[in-house]
Design a protein around this motif. Structure first.
Motif, PDB file in Angstrom:
ATOM      1  N   MET A 261       0.625  -1.230  -0.061  1.00  0.00           N
ATOM      2  CA  MET A 261      -0.061   0.159  -0.092  1.00  0.00           C
ATOM      3  C   MET A 261       0.755   1.177   0.018  1.00  0.00           C
ATOM      4  SD  MET A 261      -2.986   1.080  -0.295  1.00  0.00           S
ATOM      5  CE  MET A 261      -4.335   0.068   0.103  1.00  0.00           C
ATOM      6  N   LEU A 262       2.125   1.019   0.352  1.00  0.00           N
ATOM      7  CA  LEU A 262       3.284   2.397   0.282  1.00  0.00           C
ATOM      8  C   LEU A 262       3.231   2.808  -1.082  1.00  0.00           C
ATOM      9  CD1 LEU A 262       5.636   1.275   3.094  1.00  0.00           C
ATOM     10  CD2 LEU A 262       4.057   3.082   3.206  1.00  0.00           C
ATOM     11  N   ALA A 263       2.711   1.856  -2.234  1.00  0.00           N
ATOM     12  CA  ALA A 263       2.715   2.208  -3.590  1.00  0.00           C
ATOM     13  C   ALA A 263       1.675   3.455  -3.641  1.00  0.00           C
ATOM     14  CB  ALA A 263       2.725   1.335  -4.504  1.00  0.00           C
ATOM     15  N   ASN A 264       0.887   3.642  -2.846  1.00  0.00           N
ATOM     16  CA  ASN A 264      -0.055   4.753  -2.759  1.00  0.00           C
ATOM     17  C   ASN A 264       0.506   6.172  -2.394  1.00  0.00           C
ATOM     18  OD1 ASN A 264      -2.035   6.669  -1.600  1.00  0.00           O
ATOM     19  ND2 ASN A 264      -3.232   5.262  -2.625  1.00  0.00           N
ATOM     20  N   TYR A 265       0.729   7.062  -3.297  1.00  0.00           N
ATOM     21  CA  TYR A 265       1.421   8.308  -2.923  1.00  0.00           C
ATOM     22  C   TYR A 265       0.902   8.964  -1.642  1.00  0.00           C
ATOM     23  CZ  TYR A 265       3.761  12.671  -3.179  1.00  0.00           C
ATOM     24  OH  TYR A 265       4.320  13.976  -2.681  1.00  0.00           O
ATOM     25  N   SER A 266      -0.262   9.077  -1.595  1.00  0.00           N
ATOM     26  CA  SER A 266      -1.110   9.749  -0.312  1.00  0.00           C
ATOM     27  C   SER A 266      -0.643   8.974   0.969  1.00  0.00           C
ATOM     28  CB  SER A 266      -2.620   9.719  -0.443  1.00  0.00           C
ATOM     29  OG  SER A 266      -2.800  10.587  -1.473  1.00  0.00           O
ATOM     30  N   LEU A 324      -6.880   4.113  -2.233  1.00  0.00           N
ATOM     31  CA  LEU A 324      -7.233   5.200  -1.502  1.00  0.00           C
ATOM     32  C   LEU A 324      -7.577   6.475  -2.185  1.00  0.00           C
ATOM     33  CD1 LEU A 324      -4.479   4.468   1.134  1.00  0.00           C
ATOM     34  CD2 LEU A 324      -6.636   3.929   1.352  1.00  0.00           C
ATOM     35  N   ASP A 325      -8.549   7.129  -1.620  1.00  0.00           N
ATOM     36  CA  ASP A 325      -8.927   8.602  -2.257  1.00  0.00           C
ATOM     37  C   ASP A 325      -7.679   9.390  -1.963  1.00  0.00           C
ATOM     38  OD1 ASP A 325     -11.227  10.029  -3.313  1.00  0.00           O
ATOM     39  OD2 ASP A 325     -10.576  11.391  -1.472  1.00  0.00           O
ATOM     40  N   THR A 326      -7.613  10.346  -2.781  1.00  0.00           N
ATOM     41  CA  THR A 326      -6.363  11.633  -2.643  1.00  0.00           C
ATOM     42  C   THR A 326      -6.963  12.797  -2.139  1.00  0.00           C
ATOM     43  OG1 THR A 326      -7.085  12.162  -5.088  1.00  0.00           O
ATOM     44  CG2 THR A 326      -5.294  10.460  -4.674  1.00  0.00           C
ATOM     45  N   SER A 327      -7.993  12.915  -1.601  1.00  0.00           N
ATOM     46  CA  SER A 327      -8.476  14.372  -1.031  1.00  0.00           C
ATOM     47  C   SER A 327      -7.697  14.437   0.169  1.00  0.00           C
ATOM     48  CB  SER A 327      -9.781  14.129  -0.869  1.00  0.00           C
ATOM     49  OG  SER A 327     -10.029  12.854   0.541  1.00  0.00           O
ATOM     50  N   LYS A 328      -7.723  15.717   0.527  1.00  0.00           N
ATOM     51  CA  LYS A 328      -6.990  16.157   1.705  1.00  0.00           C
ATOM     52  C   LYS A 328      -7.613  15.710   2.912  1.00  0.00           C
ATOM     53  CE  LYS A 328      -5.533  20.621  -0.151  1.00  0.00           C
ATOM     54  NZ  LYS A 328      -5.584  22.369  -0.145  1.00  0.00           N
ATOM     55  N   ALA A 329      -8.703  15.515   3.106  1.00  0.00           N
ATOM     56  CA  ALA A 329      -9.603  14.960   4.199  1.00  0.00           C
ATOM     57  C   ALA A 329      -8.923  13.472   4.501  1.00  0.00           C
ATOM     58  CB  ALA A 329     -10.875  14.813   4.007  1.00  0.00           C
ATOM     59  N   ASN A 330      -8.828  12.822   3.415  1.00  0.00           N
ATOM     60  CA  ASN A 330      -8.481  11.250   3.433  1.00  0.00           C
ATOM     61  C   ASN A 330      -6.997  11.390   3.998  1.00  0.00           C
ATOM     62  OD1 ASN A 330      -9.686   8.626   3.249  1.00  0.00           O
ATOM     63  ND2 ASN A 330      -8.225   8.233   1.563  1.00  0.00           N
ATOM     64  N   TYR A 331      -6.113  12.315   3.468  1.00  0.00           N
ATOM     65  CA  TYR A 331      -4.740  12.388   3.648  1.00  0.00           C
ATOM     66  C   TYR A 331      -4.555  12.664   5.316  1.00  0.00           C
ATOM     67  CZ  TYR A 331       0.082  14.112   3.972  1.00  0.00           C
ATOM     68  OH  TYR A 331       1.349  14.519   4.284  1.00  0.00           O
ATOM     69  N   SER A 332      -5.560  13.704   5.834  1.00  0.00           N
ATOM     70  CA  SER A 332      -5.499  13.754   7.186  1.00  0.00           C
ATOM     71  C   SER A 332      -5.679  12.629   8.086  1.00  0.00           C
ATOM     72  CB  SER A 332      -6.480  15.014   7.550  1.00  0.00           C
ATOM     73  OG  SER A 332      -6.102  16.210   6.906  1.00  0.00           O
ATOM     74  N   GLU A 333      -6.803  11.850   7.537  1.00  0.00           N
ATOM     75  CA  GLU A 333      -6.970  10.610   8.460  1.00  0.00           C
ATOM     76  C   GLU A 333      -5.910   9.770   8.432  1.00  0.00           C
ATOM     77  OE1 GLU A 333      -9.689   9.679  10.161  1.00  0.00           O
ATOM     78  OE2 GLU A 333     -10.508  11.799   9.948  1.00  0.00           O
ATOM     79  N   LEU A 334      -5.116   9.583   7.331  1.00  0.00           N
ATOM     80  CA  LEU A 334      -3.991   8.595   7.122  1.00  0.00           C
ATOM     81  C   LEU A 334      -3.103   9.065   7.992  1.00  0.00           C
ATOM     82  CD1 LEU A 334      -3.863   7.956   3.365  1.00  0.00           C
ATOM     83  CD2 LEU A 334      -4.138   6.191   4.984  1.00  0.00           C
ATOM     84  N   LEU A 335      -2.495  10.354   8.327  1.00  0.00           N
ATOM     85  CA  LEU A 335      -1.623  10.937   8.989  1.00  0.00           C
ATOM     86  C   LEU A 335      -2.066  10.789  10.456  1.00  0.00           C
ATOM     87  CD1 LEU A 335       0.966  12.507   9.032  1.00  0.00           C
ATOM     88  CD2 LEU A 335      -0.400  14.418   9.145  1.00  0.00           C
ATOM     89  N   ASN A 336      -3.074  11.103  10.768  1.00  0.00           N
ATOM     90  CA  ASN A 336      -3.514  10.839  12.231  1.00  0.00           C
ATOM     91  C   ASN A 336      -3.484   9.315  12.598  1.00  0.00           C
ATOM     92  OD1 ASN A 336      -4.251  13.388  12.767  1.00  0.00           O
ATOM     93  ND2 ASN A 336      -6.113  13.285  11.862  1.00  0.00           N
ATOM     94  N   TRP A 337      -3.909   8.519  11.657  1.00  0.00           N
ATOM     95  CA  TRP A 337      -3.654   6.805  11.942  1.00  0.00           C
ATOM     96  C   TRP A 337      -2.214   6.466  12.114  1.00  0.00           C
ATOM     97  CZ3 TRP A 337      -1.595   2.827   8.709  1.00  0.00           C
ATOM     98  CH2 TRP A 337      -1.984   1.554   9.097  1.00  0.00           C
ATOM     99  N   LEU A 338      -1.370   7.014  11.457  1.00  0.00           N
ATOM    100  CA  LEU A 338       0.129   6.795  11.691  1.00  0.00           C
ATOM    101  C   LEU A 338       0.541   7.165  12.673  1.00  0.00           C
ATOM    102  CD1 LEU A 338       1.248   7.682   7.878  1.00  0.00           C
ATOM    103  CD2 LEU A 338       1.384   5.492   9.002  1.00  0.00           C
TER     104      LEU A 338
END
Length: 344
Positions: A261-266, A324-338
């Protein structure tokens, strides 16, 4: 230098920058429609690079009456292509005068140096004899619709004056793990899962820009002088993050969306921001130590693209894979999850 193309004579004449400005001010150069935002951008480019003499433009294209090329360098001409460049040149003197009269330390000397460079920079003009209005308009259309726009990847590869581009290229040439993971020249060529290279050159540039400025992975990097001076330091830090990244997932398959999944740029960008956030002003050794600690806390994460944990985030399933969706909202969710996975 002159030549005859079909029934039209053409030639190349070279003018000093101050000569072109003089002709423009004296209305000896006729220009076409002006676009102020474009003029402003070109003027900024010239002001940023004039003092070093590194101002580069393709030839202006203009027309002159029959017989005007006999003297080699016509005193007057009408621009076919290059109006915005010429008008930007015409705006230089007021800005330089303002610098010379400034009380800000350094501006005075910079203004004098820039003024001195006006008669040391040469601009070439391609001249056509006897063009009608219709022929000039058609050439303008051809030059501006049939020409090829230089892609960002080419600018990254060839613009050696840009520190961000230089560091990006140096990273590509020197980091073995990154070379194994793969860098695609054009972003549009990355079609998952068929393409298994980790990032495009432009995506890598964005990651490098984040480490050099700390301004956010999705922000447009703004290089400060201290960033340029410490470029080698940032190269070392970025390389260290990549080493830790490939410890989480082997470089040889990290770009394969079938398994990673790290192949996903987001997600990749979120991992970079998680690892480096808050460290921009730290000492290099501190940056590397914290990056190592944060990345190793993610060692328990399963990065397989088929893991059901990714369904927690917005995305869509295609051909048995979850994208994975490339939206800013989804990016924020990924960052918080990490951050949560990393115990922060």
């Amino acid at each position: 230098m002159t030549d005859t193309v079909y029934s039209k004579k053409q030639g190349i004449a070279v003018y000093r920058l101050d000569e072109l400005i003089d002709r423009l001010e004296d209305e000896r150069i006729e220009t076409r429609h002006e676009t102020n935002p474009q003029i402003t951008l070109i003027r900024r480019y010239m002001l940023d690079n004039l003092a070093s003499g590194q101002v580069y433009f393709p030839p202006l294209v203009a027309r002159v009456p029959e017989g005007a090329l006999a003297d080699g360098r016509p005193d007057r001409f009408a621009v076919i292509d290059g109006t915005q460049r010429l008008r930007a040149m015409g705006q230089l003197r007021p800005f330089i005068t303002r610098l010379i009269g400034s009380d800000v330390p350094g501006d005075h000397a910079k203004g004098y140096l820039m003024n001195k460079m006006l008669d040391k920079i040469y601009i070439s003009v391609q001249l056509f004899e006897g063009f009608t209005d219709e022929e000039a308009d058609q050439l303008y259309i051809d030059l501006n619709t049939k020409g090829k726009k230089v892609s960002l990847s080419k600018r990254i590869a060839y613009d050696s004056r840009n520190e961000l581009n230089k560091i990006t290229n140096l990273l590509v040439r020197t980091h073995k793990g990154l070379q194994t993971a793969g860098i695609e020249q054009e972003k549009l060529s990355i079609h998952r899962p068929r393409n298994v290279k980790l990032v495009s050159l432009s995506q890598l540039r964005r990651l490098v820009g984040y480490f050099m400025t700390g301004q956010g992975v999705n922000a447009k990097p703004s290089m400060q002088q201290e960033t340029v001076v410490n470029a080698e330091e940032y190269l070392d830090v970025i390389g260290h993050w990549l080493d830790e990244l490939f410890a989480l997932h082997p470089a040889v398959s990290i770009g394969n969306y079938e398994v990673s999944m790290l192949a996903n740029y987001s997600l990749l960008a979120a991992v970079a921001e998680y690892a480096y956030e808050g460290l921009h002003d730290a000492f290099p050794i501190q940056k590397k130590d914290v990056i190592s600690e944060r990345m190793r806390r993610l060692g328990h994460v399963d990065w397989n693209s088929k893991h059901p944990q990714w369904l927690e985030f917005t995305g869509a399933e295609r051909k048995g894979l979850y994208f994975l969706d490339t939206s800013k909202a989804n990016y924020s969710e990924l960052l918080n999850w990490l951050r949560l996975k990393g115990g922060e």
